[in-house]
Design a protein around this motif. Structure first.
Motif, PDB file in Angstrom:
ATOM      1  N   THR A  25       5.466  29.543 -17.026  1.00  0.00           N
ATOM      2  CA  THR A  25       6.065  29.896 -18.321  1.00  0.00           C
ATOM      3  C   THR A  25       5.006  29.967 -19.422  1.00  0.00           C
ATOM      4  OG1 THR A  25       6.627  27.584 -18.676  1.00  0.00           O
ATOM      5  CG2 THR A  25       8.355  29.014 -17.766  1.00  0.00           C
ATOM      6  N   LYS A  26       3.870  30.528 -19.082  1.00  0.00           N
ATOM      7  CA  LYS A  26       2.842  30.735 -20.097  1.00  0.00           C
ATOM      8  C   LYS A  26       3.445  31.592 -21.213  1.00  0.00           C
ATOM      9  CE  LYS A  26      -1.972  32.011 -20.585  1.00  0.00           C
ATOM     10  NZ  LYS A  26      -3.150  32.558 -19.911  1.00  0.00           N
ATOM     11  N   ARG A  27       3.129  31.236 -22.444  1.00  0.00           N
ATOM     12  CA  ARG A  27       3.696  31.896 -23.633  1.00  0.00           C
ATOM     13  C   ARG A  27       5.195  31.619 -23.776  1.00  0.00           C
ATOM     14  NH1 ARG A  27       1.967  37.943 -23.762  1.00  0.00           N
ATOM     15  NH2 ARG A  27       3.258  37.852 -25.622  1.00  0.00           N
ATOM     16  N   GLU A  32       5.305  35.799 -18.815  1.00  0.00           N
ATOM     17  CA  GLU A  32       4.707  35.828 -20.157  1.00  0.00           C
ATOM     18  C   GLU A  32       5.529  36.645 -21.151  1.00  0.00           C
ATOM     19  OE1 GLU A  32       0.514  36.628 -20.240  1.00  0.00           O
ATOM     20  OE2 GLU A  32       0.113  35.170 -18.645  1.00  0.00           O
ATOM     21  N   GLY A  33       6.843  36.673 -20.921  1.00  0.00           N
ATOM     22  CA  GLY A  33       7.736  37.365 -21.854  1.00  0.00           C
ATOM     23  C   GLY A  33       7.930  38.840 -21.543  1.00  0.00           C
ATOM     24  N   PHE A  34       7.398  39.311 -20.423  1.00  0.00           N
ATOM     25  CA  PHE A  34       7.643  40.696 -20.032  1.00  0.00           C
ATOM     26  C   PHE A  34       9.000  40.775 -19.339  1.00  0.00           C
ATOM     27  CE2 PHE A  34       3.438  41.254 -21.326  1.00  0.00           C
ATOM     28  CZ  PHE A  34       3.142  42.611 -21.372  1.00  0.00           C
ATOM     29  N   ASP A  35       9.630  41.918 -19.458  1.00  0.00           N
ATOM     30  CA  ASP A  35      10.971  42.169 -18.943  1.00  0.00           C
ATOM     31  C   ASP A  35      10.924  42.291 -17.418  1.00  0.00           C
ATOM     32  OD1 ASP A  35      13.378  43.373 -18.141  1.00  0.00           O
ATOM     33  OD2 ASP A  35      13.513  44.610 -19.938  1.00  0.00           O
ATOM     34  N   VAL A  36      11.434  41.272 -16.701  1.00  0.00           N
ATOM     35  CA  VAL A  36      11.365  41.274 -15.236  1.00  0.00           C
ATOM     36  C   VAL A  36      12.234  42.375 -14.618  1.00  0.00           C
ATOM     37  CG1 VAL A  36      10.661  38.861 -15.002  1.00  0.00           C
ATOM     38  CG2 VAL A  36      13.099  39.425 -15.015  1.00  0.00           C
ATOM     39  N   VAL A  37      13.251  42.828 -15.308  1.00  0.00           N
ATOM     40  CA  VAL A  37      14.094  43.907 -14.797  1.00  0.00           C
ATOM     41  C   VAL A  37      13.363  45.249 -14.908  1.00  0.00           C
ATOM     42  CG1 VAL A  37      16.271  45.177 -15.135  1.00  0.00           C
ATOM     43  CG2 VAL A  37      16.242  42.671 -15.270  1.00  0.00           C
ATOM     44  N   ALA A  38      12.594  45.438 -15.960  1.00  0.00           N
ATOM     45  CA  ALA A  38      11.878  46.706 -16.172  1.00  0.00           C
ATOM     46  C   ALA A  38      10.895  47.007 -15.046  1.00  0.00           C
ATOM     47  CB  ALA A  38      11.159  46.690 -17.517  1.00  0.00           C
ATOM     48  N   TYR A  39      10.335  45.981 -14.432  1.00  0.00           N
ATOM     49  CA  TYR A  39       9.439  46.233 -13.298  1.00  0.00           C
ATOM     50  C   TYR A  39      10.166  47.033 -12.212  1.00  0.00           C
ATOM     51  CZ  TYR A  39       6.190  42.613 -15.061  1.00  0.00           C
ATOM     52  OH  TYR A  39       5.309  41.883 -15.810  1.00  0.00           O
ATOM     53  N   PHE A  40      11.464  46.790 -12.056  1.00  0.00           N
ATOM     54  CA  PHE A  40      12.267  47.474 -11.042  1.00  0.00           C
ATOM     55  C   PHE A  40      12.819  48.797 -11.556  1.00  0.00           C
ATOM     56  CE2 PHE A  40      12.347  43.033  -9.893  1.00  0.00           C
ATOM     57  CZ  PHE A  40      12.285  43.027  -8.510  1.00  0.00           C
ATOM     58  N   THR A  41      13.369  48.790 -12.758  1.00  0.00           N
ATOM     59  CA  THR A  41      14.068  49.983 -13.257  1.00  0.00           C
ATOM     60  C   THR A  41      13.135  51.027 -13.870  1.00  0.00           C
ATOM     61  OG1 THR A  41      14.502  48.933 -15.404  1.00  0.00           O
ATOM     62  CG2 THR A  41      16.196  48.690 -13.686  1.00  0.00           C
ATOM     63  N   GLY A  85       6.501  33.178 -10.441  1.00  0.00           N
ATOM     64  CA  GLY A  85       5.755  34.007 -11.392  1.00  0.00           C
ATOM     65  C   GLY A  85       4.261  33.709 -11.416  1.00  0.00           C
ATOM     66  N   TYR A  86       3.777  32.947 -10.441  1.00  0.00           N
ATOM     67  CA  TYR A  86       2.336  32.705 -10.324  1.00  0.00           C
ATOM     68  C   TYR A  86       1.709  33.818  -9.480  1.00  0.00           C
ATOM     69  CZ  TYR A  86       3.085  28.033 -12.196  1.00  0.00           C
ATOM     70  OH  TYR A  86       3.415  26.971 -13.012  1.00  0.00           O
ATOM     71  N   CYS A  87       0.400  33.907  -9.509  1.00  0.00           N
ATOM     72  CA  CYS A  87      -0.340  34.940  -8.800  1.00  0.00           C
ATOM     73  C   CYS A  87      -0.108  34.834  -7.293  1.00  0.00           C
ATOM     74  CB  CYS A  87      -1.831  34.834  -9.113  1.00  0.00           C
ATOM     75  SG  CYS A  87      -2.841  36.000  -8.175  1.00  0.00           S
ATOM     76  N   LYS A  96      -3.103  27.889  -4.454  1.00  0.00           N
ATOM     77  CA  LYS A  96      -3.075  27.360  -5.821  1.00  0.00           C
ATOM     78  C   LYS A  96      -2.210  28.218  -6.724  1.00  0.00           C
ATOM     79  CE  LYS A  96      -7.609  25.214  -5.675  1.00  0.00           C
ATOM     80  NZ  LYS A  96      -8.917  25.112  -6.298  1.00  0.00           N
ATOM     81  N   LYS A  97      -1.626  27.557  -7.716  1.00  0.00           N
ATOM     82  CA  LYS A  97      -0.845  28.258  -8.737  1.00  0.00           C
ATOM     83  C   LYS A  97      -1.810  28.716  -9.828  1.00  0.00           C
ATOM     84  CE  LYS A  97       1.878  24.719  -9.242  1.00  0.00           C
ATOM     85  NZ  LYS A  97       2.938  23.836  -9.692  1.00  0.00           N
ATOM     86  N   VAL A  98      -1.907  30.028  -9.991  1.00  0.00           N
ATOM     87  CA  VAL A  98      -2.814  30.629 -10.965  1.00  0.00           C
ATOM     88  C   VAL A  98      -1.997  31.534 -11.873  1.00  0.00           C
ATOM     89  CG1 VAL A  98      -4.779  32.209 -11.211  1.00  0.00           C
ATOM     90  CG2 VAL A  98      -4.781  30.493  -9.389  1.00  0.00           C
ATOM     91  N   SER A  99      -2.311  31.527 -13.163  1.00  0.00           N
ATOM     92  CA  SER A  99      -1.617  32.394 -14.112  1.00  0.00           C
ATOM     93  C   SER A  99      -1.846  33.859 -13.769  1.00  0.00           C
ATOM     94  CB  SER A  99      -2.083  32.107 -15.534  1.00  0.00           C
ATOM     95  OG  SER A  99      -1.513  30.909 -15.987  1.00  0.00           O
TER      96      SER A  99
END
Length: 149
Positions: A25-27, A32-41, A85-87, A96-99
Motif C-alpha cells: 500500500t505504498k502511497r 500506488e493508487g492506480f486503477d486496478v480495473v483499468a489494467y483489464f478494461t 501488489g508486490y513485484c 522478497k516483497k519489493v515495491s
C-alpha cells in the motif's frame, strides 16, 4: 451439546486459519493508487481519483471512474493484483516483497501482475525473457510464506 462444541470449534478455526494478505500500500493505496480495473478494461495504467475510492480487505483502492469502482465491487478478487501488489519477479527469484512501478504490469490468464522498474532494471522484461510461466509457479510458492505471517 456436542453439536455446539463442533460449531464453536469450526467457527474459531476458520478465523485462525483464514488467509490474511499483506498488501503493498505504498502511497496509501494498492497499486500506488492506480486503477486496478483499468489494467483489464483499458489495457493500460490509469491513476485513480480520490472521488472513486473503496476499502476492501482493510486496504484502499482508487479508480479512475465510477464504472470501474462498480466493476471492482461486483468481483474484487478478479481485479486484485497477484502477490498483494508486490513485484512478481522479485517474489519469484528472491522470495522478497519489493515495491513496484504501477506503470509496469502484465495481465496474464486473467490475473494482474505488477513489477519493479527503475533505471535499467525492468523486471517485467526479466519475467518475460526468463519464462513467465515457470517464474509464476515460483512466485506462487514463495507467496505462501507470506500468507498468515
Amino acid at each position: 451439546m456436542k453439536q455446539w462444541i463442533v460449531i464453536l470449534f469450526l467457527s474459531f478455526s476458520s478465523v485462525i486459519f483464514s488467509q490474511s494478505i499483506d498488501y503493498n500500500t505504498k502511497r496509501g493505496y494498492v497499486a500506488e493508487g492506480f486503477d486496478v480495473v483499468a489494467y483489464f478494461t483499458e489495457s493500460k495504467p490509469i491513476e485513480g481519483k480520490k472521488d472513486f475510492t473503496v476499502t476492501y480487505s482493510d486496504v484502499r483502492f482508487k479508480f479512475s471512474k465510477l464504472e470501474n469502482l462498480k466493476l471492482f465491487k461486483s468481483n474484487p478478487e478478479k481485479y486484485i493484483p497477484q502477490y498483494g501488489g508486490y513485484c512478481a519477479y522479485a517474489l519469484a527469484v528472491k522470495g522478497k516483497k519489493v515495491s513496484i512501478n504501477p506503470k509496469t504490469f502484465e495481465v496474464r490468464d486473467g490475473k494482474l501482475y505488477l513489477f519493479y522498474n527503475k533505471g535499467k532494471t525492468n523486471t517485467l522484461q526479466f519475467w518475460l525473457n526468463e519464462g513467465a510461466k515457470e517464474l509464476q509457479l515460483k512466485a506462487d510458492l514463495n507467496w505462501q510464506k507470506f500468507i498468515n505471517n
